[in-house]
Each structure stands twice: as C-alpha cells, then as structure tokens.
Design a protein around this motif. Structure first.
Motif, PDB file in Angstrom:
ATOM      1  N   THR A  60       4.634   6.052   1.735  1.00 46.12           N
ATOM      2  CA  THR A  60       4.034   6.977   2.686  1.00 46.12           C
ATOM      3  C   THR A  60       2.556   6.646   2.845  1.00 46.12           C
ATOM      4  N   ARG A  61       2.065   6.782   4.082  1.00 46.60           N
ATOM      5  CA  ARG A  61       0.656   6.509   4.340  1.00 46.60           C
ATOM      6  C   ARG A  61      -0.196   7.512   3.561  1.00 46.60           C
ATOM      7  N   ILE A  62      -1.154   6.992   2.774  1.00 47.00           N
ATOM      8  CA  ILE A  62      -2.006   7.860   1.964  1.00 47.00           C
ATOM      9  C   ILE A  62      -3.412   7.976   2.539  1.00 47.00           C
ATOM     10  N   PHE A  63      -3.846   6.972   3.268  1.00 48.45           N
ATOM     11  CA  PHE A  63      -5.121   7.024   3.977  1.00 48.45           C
ATOM     12  C   PHE A  63      -5.222   5.825   4.899  1.00 48.45           C
ATOM     13  N   SER A  64      -6.240   5.840   5.751  1.00 48.23           N
ATOM     14  CA  SER A  64      -6.495   4.733   6.680  1.00 48.23           C
ATOM     15  C   SER A  64      -7.943   4.294   6.535  1.00 48.23           C
ATOM     16  N   ILE A  65      -8.190   3.024   6.815  1.00 47.51           N
ATOM     17  CA  ILE A  65      -9.536   2.457   6.765  1.00 47.51           C
ATOM     18  C   ILE A  65      -9.808   1.782   8.102  1.00 47.51           C
ATOM     19  N   SER A  66     -10.905   2.172   8.748  1.00 48.61           N
ATOM     20  CA  SER A  66     -11.274   1.566  10.029  1.00 48.61           C
ATOM     21  C   SER A  66     -11.902   0.202   9.806  1.00 48.61           C
ATOM     22  N   GLY A  67     -11.611  -0.715  10.723  1.00 55.85           N
ATOM     23  CA  GLY A  67     -12.203  -2.049  10.682  1.00 55.85           C
ATOM     24  C   GLY A  67     -11.183  -3.125  10.968  1.00 55.85           C
ATOM     25  N   ASN A  68     -11.668  -4.237  11.490  1.00 57.34           N
ATOM     26  CA  ASN A  68     -10.791  -5.358  11.804  1.00 57.34           C
ATOM     27  C   ASN A  68     -10.358  -6.088  10.534  1.00 57.34           C
ATOM     28  N   ASP A  69     -11.280  -6.257   9.602  1.00 57.33           N
ATOM     29  CA  ASP A  69     -10.982  -6.931   8.343  1.00 57.33           C
ATOM     30  C   ASP A  69     -11.056  -5.934   7.202  1.00 57.33           C
ATOM     31  N   LEU A  70     -10.203  -6.128   6.211  1.00 56.35           N
ATOM     32  CA  LEU A  70     -10.218  -5.300   5.008  1.00 56.35           C
ATOM     33  C   LEU A  70     -10.264  -6.229   3.809  1.00 56.35           C
ATOM     34  N   THR A  71     -11.286  -6.079   2.980  1.00 55.56           N
ATOM     35  CA  THR A  71     -11.363  -6.901   1.776  1.00 55.56           C
ATOM     36  C   THR A  71     -10.593  -6.219   0.658  1.00 55.56           C
ATOM     37  N   TYR A  72     -10.157  -7.030  -0.296  1.00 55.63           N
ATOM     38  CA  TYR A  72      -9.446  -6.503  -1.455  1.00 55.63           C
ATOM     39  C   TYR A  72     -10.326  -5.503  -2.201  1.00 55.63           C
ATOM     40  N   GLU A  73     -11.594  -5.834  -2.378  1.00 55.19           N
ATOM     41  CA  GLU A  73     -12.512  -4.981  -3.128  1.00 55.19           C
ATOM     42  C   GLU A  73     -12.658  -3.605  -2.483  1.00 55.19           C
ATOM     43  N   THR A  74     -12.845  -3.571  -1.176  1.00 55.22           N
ATOM     44  CA  THR A  74     -12.980  -2.306  -0.465  1.00 55.22           C
ATOM     45  C   THR A  74     -11.692  -1.493  -0.567  1.00 55.22           C
ATOM     46  N   GLY A  75     -10.566  -2.143  -0.342  1.00 59.14           N
ATOM     47  CA  GLY A  75      -9.280  -1.455  -0.413  1.00 59.14           C
ATOM     48  C   GLY A  75      -8.988  -0.902  -1.794  1.00 59.14           C
ATOM     49  N   VAL A  76      -9.280  -1.672  -2.828  1.00 55.00           N
ATOM     50  CA  VAL A  76      -9.015  -1.231  -4.201  1.00 55.00           C
ATOM     51  C   VAL A  76      -9.896  -0.047  -4.572  1.00 55.00           C
ATOM     52  N   LYS A  77     -11.158  -0.066  -4.155  1.00 55.42           N
ATOM     53  CA  LYS A  77     -12.047   1.059  -4.457  1.00 55.42           C
ATOM     54  C   LYS A  77     -11.524   2.345  -3.827  1.00 55.42           C
ATOM     55  N   ARG A  78     -11.087   2.265  -2.581  1.00 57.45           N
ATOM     56  CA  ARG A  78     -10.538   3.452  -1.906  1.00 57.45           C
ATOM     57  C   ARG A  78      -9.233   3.897  -2.558  1.00 57.45           C
ATOM     58  N   PHE A  79      -8.399   2.936  -2.958  1.00 60.29           N
ATOM     59  CA  PHE A  79      -7.133   3.251  -3.618  1.00 60.29           C
ATOM     60  C   PHE A  79      -7.393   3.940  -4.958  1.00 60.29           C
ATOM     61  N   GLU A  80      -8.330   3.420  -5.729  1.00 57.47           N
ATOM     62  CA  GLU A  80      -8.677   4.021  -7.015  1.00 57.47           C
ATOM     63  C   GLU A  80      -9.192   5.449  -6.819  1.00 57.47           C
ATOM     64  N   LYS A  81     -10.022   5.654  -5.809  1.00 55.33           N
ATOM     65  CA  LYS A  81     -10.540   6.990  -5.519  1.00 55.33           C
ATOM     66  C   LYS A  81      -9.391   7.936  -5.164  1.00 55.33           C
ATOM     67  N   TRP A  82      -8.438   7.467  -4.377  1.00 52.87           N
ATOM     68  CA  TRP A  82      -7.287   8.286  -4.010  1.00 52.87           C
ATOM     69  C   TRP A  82      -6.461   8.630  -5.250  1.00 52.87           C
ATOM     70  N   LEU A  83      -6.205   7.639  -6.111  1.00 54.90           N
ATOM     71  CA  LEU A  83      -5.452   7.893  -7.344  1.00 54.90           C
ATOM     72  C   LEU A  83      -6.138   8.963  -8.200  1.00 54.90           C
ATOM     73  N   ALA A  84      -7.444   8.899  -8.293  1.00 54.11           N
ATOM     74  CA  ALA A  84      -8.204   9.881  -9.079  1.00 54.11           C
ATOM     75  C   ALA A  84      -8.134  11.269  -8.440  1.00 54.11           C
ATOM     76  N   MET A  85      -8.264  11.336  -7.123  1.00 50.57           N
ATOM     77  CA  MET A  85      -8.198  12.618  -6.424  1.00 50.57           C
ATOM     78  C   MET A  85      -6.834  13.276  -6.593  1.00 50.57           C
ATOM     79  N   GLN A  86      -5.795  12.456  -6.707  1.00 57.51           N
ATOM     80  CA  GLN A  86      -4.435  12.975  -6.863  1.00 57.51           C
ATOM     81  C   GLN A  86      -4.115  13.260  -8.328  1.00 57.51           C
ATOM     82  N   LYS A  87      -5.082  12.983  -9.222  1.00 63.04           N
ATOM     83  CA  LYS A  87      -4.916  13.167 -10.668  1.00 63.04           C
ATOM     84  C   LYS A  87      -3.793  12.297 -11.236  1.00 63.04           C
ATOM     85  N   ILE A  88      -3.628  11.116 -10.629  1.00 61.82           N
ATOM     86  CA  ILE A  88      -2.665  10.137 -11.128  1.00 61.82           C
ATOM     87  C   ILE A  88      -3.310   9.313 -12.234  1.00 61.82           C
ATOM     88  N   ILE A  89      -4.617   9.086 -12.092  1.00 60.62           N
ATOM     89  CA  ILE A  89      -5.372   8.370 -13.141  1.00 60.62           C
ATOM     90  C   ILE A  89      -6.478   9.277 -13.645  1.00 60.62           C
TER      91      ILE A  89
END
Length: 89
Positions: A60-89
């Motif tokens: 399921t879509r958990i969030f979206s990031i605007s931009g033509n290119d997405l770097t691994y570093e940017t994506g992982v930081k947002r993913f980690e933040k989402w995991l923390a907000m959901q109290k998964i980590i």
C-alpha cells in the motif's frame, strides 16, 4: 495511476536488527514517486487508510515524494521517518 517498471527503487531499513523494505515507483504522468510498503509481509497491523492505493504483491502507498529523480539516501531517510512515526522501529 500508471507506473513505469523501469523507474523503481528499493528502499531498506536494516539497523537495530530490523529488515524492512519498501519500493518506490515513478508515476508516468508526473514527477512524483509513490512509496509502497507491505505490512502483511512483516506480520504488522495495517496502519494505512483502507482507501489508499494498493498494488497486488507490492503493498500500500505510504507516502509520495515530488521530483523527477529520487536518490536512495533521500528515499531511505523518508522511509525511516515513516517507520518511526508508525512505531514500527
């Protein structure tokens, strides 16, 4: 929503004995990346709205990031933040 399979990025969180992965797909029609996570794969309760976009076998879509290119570093930081907000980590 349509995506180009050639433009996707696997995002992972592997710290503190955790192993969570999501996948980002680039929309065909605009410069936006949608990030999907499969709660069931990890035995987690769904914390995402039922009305949110889901892709079979992807999650399921958990969030979206605007931009033509997405770097691994940017994506992982947002993913980690989402995991923390959901109290998964």
């Amino acid at each position: 929503m349509k995506y180009d399979d050639k433009y996707h990025l696997h995002l992972g969180y592997y710290e503190n004995n955790c192993d969570y992965e999501s996948i980002a797909y680039k929309r065909l029609s605009e410069d936006v990346w949608d990030v999907f996570f499969d709660n069931e794969q990890y035995g987690l309760e769904k914390t995402i709205e039922v009305k949110e976009l889901s892709l079979e076998g992807i999650g399921t879509r958990i969030f979206s990031i605007s931009g033509n290119d997405l770097t691994y570093e940017t994506g992982v930081k947002r993913f980690e933040k989402w995991l923390a907000m959901q109290k998964i980590i």
